[in-house]
Enzyme design. Sequence first.
Site, short mmCIF file in Angstrom:
data_model
loop_
_atom_site.label_atom_id
_atom_site.label_comp_id
_atom_site.label_asym_id
_atom_site.label_seq_id
_atom_site.Cartn_x
_atom_site.Cartn_y
_atom_site.Cartn_z
N ASN A 193 0.84 -1.20 0.00
CA ASN A 193 0.00 0.00 0.00
C ASN A 193 0.88 1.25 0.00
O ASN A 193 1.98 1.27 0.56
CB ASN A 193 -1.02 0.00 1.14
CG ASN A 193 -0.44 -0.23 2.51
OD1 ASN A 193 0.62 -0.82 2.66
ND2 ASN A 193 -1.13 0.24 3.53
N GLU A 204 0.26 5.17 0.76
CA GLU A 204 -0.68 6.19 1.21
C GLU A 204 -0.24 7.58 0.74
O GLU A 204 0.82 7.74 0.13
CB GLU A 204 -0.81 6.12 2.74
CG GLU A 204 -1.41 4.78 3.17
CD GLU A 204 -1.68 4.67 4.66
OE1 GLU A 204 -1.22 5.52 5.44
OE2 GLU A 204 -2.38 3.70 5.04
N ASN A 205 -1.12 8.56 0.97
CA ASN A 205 -0.86 9.91 0.49
C ASN A 205 -1.43 10.91 1.50
O ASN A 205 -2.46 10.64 2.12
CB ASN A 205 -1.55 10.08 -0.88
CG ASN A 205 -1.08 11.33 -1.59
OD1 ASN A 205 -1.48 12.44 -1.26
ND2 ASN A 205 -0.22 11.14 -2.57
N ALA A 206 -0.76 12.06 1.63
CA ALA A 206 -1.23 13.10 2.54
C ALA A 206 -2.65 13.52 2.18
O ALA A 206 -3.43 13.91 3.06
CB ALA A 206 -0.28 14.30 2.51
N TYR A 212 -5.55 11.90 1.67
CA TYR A 212 -5.90 10.51 2.00
C TYR A 212 -6.54 9.68 0.88
O TYR A 212 -6.15 8.54 0.65
CB TYR A 212 -6.81 10.47 3.23
CG TYR A 212 -6.15 10.86 4.53
CD1 TYR A 212 -4.81 11.22 4.60
CD2 TYR A 212 -6.89 10.87 5.70
CE1 TYR A 212 -4.22 11.59 5.80
CE2 TYR A 212 -6.30 11.24 6.92
CZ TYR A 212 -4.97 11.60 6.96
OH TYR A 212 -4.40 11.95 8.15
N CYS A 272 -4.11 0.73 -2.37
CA CYS A 272 -3.98 -0.54 -1.66
C CYS A 272 -2.88 -1.41 -2.27
O CYS A 272 -2.52 -1.26 -3.45
CB CYS A 272 -5.29 -1.31 -1.72
SG CYS A 272 -6.59 -0.69 -0.64
N GLU A 287 -3.09 -4.50 -3.11
CA GLU A 287 -3.61 -5.30 -4.22
C GLU A 287 -3.56 -4.50 -5.52
O GLU A 287 -3.20 -5.03 -6.59
CB GLU A 287 -5.06 -5.72 -3.95
CG GLU A 287 -5.22 -6.67 -2.77
CD GLU A 287 -5.39 -5.93 -1.43
OE1 GLU A 287 -4.90 -4.80 -1.30
OE2 GLU A 287 -6.01 -6.53 -0.54
N CYS A 312 -10.22 -5.01 0.79
CA CYS A 312 -11.34 -4.07 0.86
C CYS A 312 -12.28 -4.31 -0.32
O CYS A 312 -11.94 -5.01 -1.28
CB CYS A 312 -10.82 -2.63 0.85
SG CYS A 312 -10.30 -2.04 -0.78
N CYS A 332 -10.91 -3.49 -3.76
CA CYS A 332 -9.90 -4.43 -4.28
C CYS A 332 -10.52 -5.77 -4.67
O CYS A 332 -10.01 -6.44 -5.56
CB CYS A 332 -8.77 -4.60 -3.28
SG CYS A 332 -7.68 -3.16 -3.30
N1 THU Z 1 -5.21 -1.77 2.67
C1 THU Z 1 -4.63 -2.51 1.67
O1 THU Z 1 -3.59 -2.12 1.11
N2 THU Z 1 -5.21 -3.68 1.34
C2 THU Z 1 -6.27 -4.23 1.98
O2 THU Z 1 -6.66 -5.33 1.63
C3 THU Z 1 -6.92 -3.52 3.10
C4 THU Z 1 -6.43 -2.13 3.35
C5 THU Z 1 -4.54 -0.51 3.08
C6 THU Z 1 -5.18 0.76 2.64
C7 THU Z 1 -4.61 1.73 3.66
O3 THU Z 1 -3.34 2.17 3.21
C8 THU Z 1 -4.41 0.89 4.90
O4 THU Z 1 -4.45 -0.45 4.47
C9 THU Z 1 -5.47 1.13 5.97
O5 THU Z 1 -6.74 1.03 5.44
#
Ligand code: THU
Length: 131
Positions: A41, A43-45, A47, A52, A54, A84, A87
């Site tokens: 994953n 992330e970014n400032a 949000y 993810c 996946e 999620c 994904c």
């Molecule tokens: N996240 C994933 O990368 N994959 C998943 O299957 C569930 C959630 C990440 C997204 C975010 O960066 C962090 O987990 C918290 O939600």
Amino acid sequence: MLGRMIRLAKAARAKAYAPYSGYKVGCCLRGESGRLFAGCNVENAAYPQGQCAEASAIGALVAAGDRRILECVVVGAGALITPCGGCRQRLREFATPGLPVHLCGPRALRRTVTLGELLPMSFGPDHLKKR
Ligand code: THU
């Protein structure tokens, strides 16, 4: 092969960029070529722009020329990780409902489910086929 996939997913997880949630995720996909593609994953400032694990792995698989996902490993800490909703749909694009999705903790495999269990009655590319 599963052991190798879990190792690659763990290695990708170790590189995850998750400064906001603190929740690192790694994913490894096996494509129809037999090659393995890992992602984490990012992330970014701002949000909602975060990605993810996946999605990262799917991007690598598609960029390498594969179009089918035959096996999926996801690694995350805490309660049993499951992909999620977004994904699940992303995986669905390149896989059948029988796709094995291996759900792993930081150390070991916890449970294996199918994409069909995670996303029943899914909408997919076949729905858009012209008749
Ligand atoms: N996240 C994933 O990368 N994959 C998943 O299957 C569930 C959630 C990440 C997204 C975010 O960066 C962090 O987990 C918290 O939600």
